[in-house]
Design an enzyme around this catalytic site. Sequence first.
Site, mmCIF file in Angstrom:
data_model
loop_
_atom_site.group_PDB
_atom_site.id
_atom_site.type_symbol
_atom_site.label_atom_id
_atom_site.label_comp_id
_atom_site.label_asym_id
_atom_site.label_seq_id
_atom_site.Cartn_x
_atom_site.Cartn_y
_atom_site.Cartn_z
ATOM 1 N N ARG A 97 17.682 63.027 77.558
ATOM 2 C CA ARG A 97 16.236 62.953 76.795
ATOM 3 C C ARG A 97 15.286 63.478 77.850
ATOM 4 O O ARG A 97 15.634 63.496 78.949
ATOM 5 C CB ARG A 97 15.940 61.607 76.453
ATOM 6 N N LYS B 93 16.290 55.119 76.697
ATOM 7 C CA LYS B 93 15.653 54.560 75.818
ATOM 8 C C LYS B 93 15.830 53.032 75.404
ATOM 9 O O LYS B 93 17.222 52.464 75.706
ATOM 10 C CB LYS B 93 15.916 55.078 74.420
ATOM 11 N N HIS C 210 14.178 68.403 72.772
ATOM 12 C CA HIS C 210 14.932 67.586 71.880
ATOM 13 C C HIS C 210 15.813 68.579 70.898
ATOM 14 O O HIS C 210 16.799 67.983 70.435
ATOM 15 C CB HIS C 210 13.848 66.826 70.865
ATOM 16 N N ARG D 220 18.892 68.698 72.725
ATOM 17 C CA ARG D 220 19.667 67.620 72.696
ATOM 18 C C ARG D 220 20.353 67.734 71.434
ATOM 19 O O ARG D 220 21.649 67.389 71.442
ATOM 20 C CB ARG D 220 18.558 66.456 72.721
ATOM 21 N N HIS E 10 22.707 56.198 71.676
ATOM 22 C CA HIS E 10 22.070 55.847 70.679
ATOM 23 C C HIS E 10 22.582 54.283 70.352
ATOM 24 O O HIS E 10 23.460 53.869 70.690
ATOM 25 C CB HIS E 10 22.757 56.769 69.469
ATOM 26 N N TYR F 192 23.514 64.060 63.239
ATOM 27 C CA TYR F 192 24.187 65.163 63.812
ATOM 28 C C TYR F 192 25.296 65.581 63.029
ATOM 29 O O TYR F 192 25.446 66.859 62.941
ATOM 30 C CB TYR F 192 24.652 65.167 65.184
#
Length: 182
Positions: free
Chosen positions: A37, A60, A134, A137, A160, A169
């Site tokens: 990220r 995150k 992004h 990514r 995630h 994805y």
Amino acid sequence: TFSNDEVHQMVNYYSGHDYLSVRNKAIMCLLFDTGMRLNEIITLTDDCIYNDYILIKHGKGDKERVVPKSPYLSKWLFKYNTTKKSYFSDRVIKYANVFLSKNGKPLTHEAIERAVRTAGKECGVNSSIRCSPHTCRHTFAQMQLKNGLDIYSLQRIMGHESISITQRYLEGIKNSDVIKAG
């Protein structure tokens, strides 16, 4: 997402030997090679880079994870570090961040977004594709799935919280393959 050709062109867009060009190429390599990220790249410190992986301490939700690192990325991070030491040889660097501005300060989100946008524009990336970290990514994730990585391993690499985020994805690949097949 970007095509393989676009990824190759964008990574090679920054090909000079000056500090900013080498830094931006290392960032492009990092984006496409790890799926990190934007904030993780900005806060990355030298002590988190190992021979064949990168430790992300502040992902995150402040979660820690490990992302694999290719020999190609290792080469460019080494080249960047050498260039950085030389560039800042006459100054005291106050920050432990891997990536610094030409003034020795941590990079901003805007600086990295600009580097990606510039590479995309100069390489003629389709204007319907948003040239952003992004999108890099997303491209990383889809490439990993197309190359046979299982969704659970990808979930761990991407950081995630739930598998449902990673599955998006997979759906993106199926849709783009259906469009190409049609």
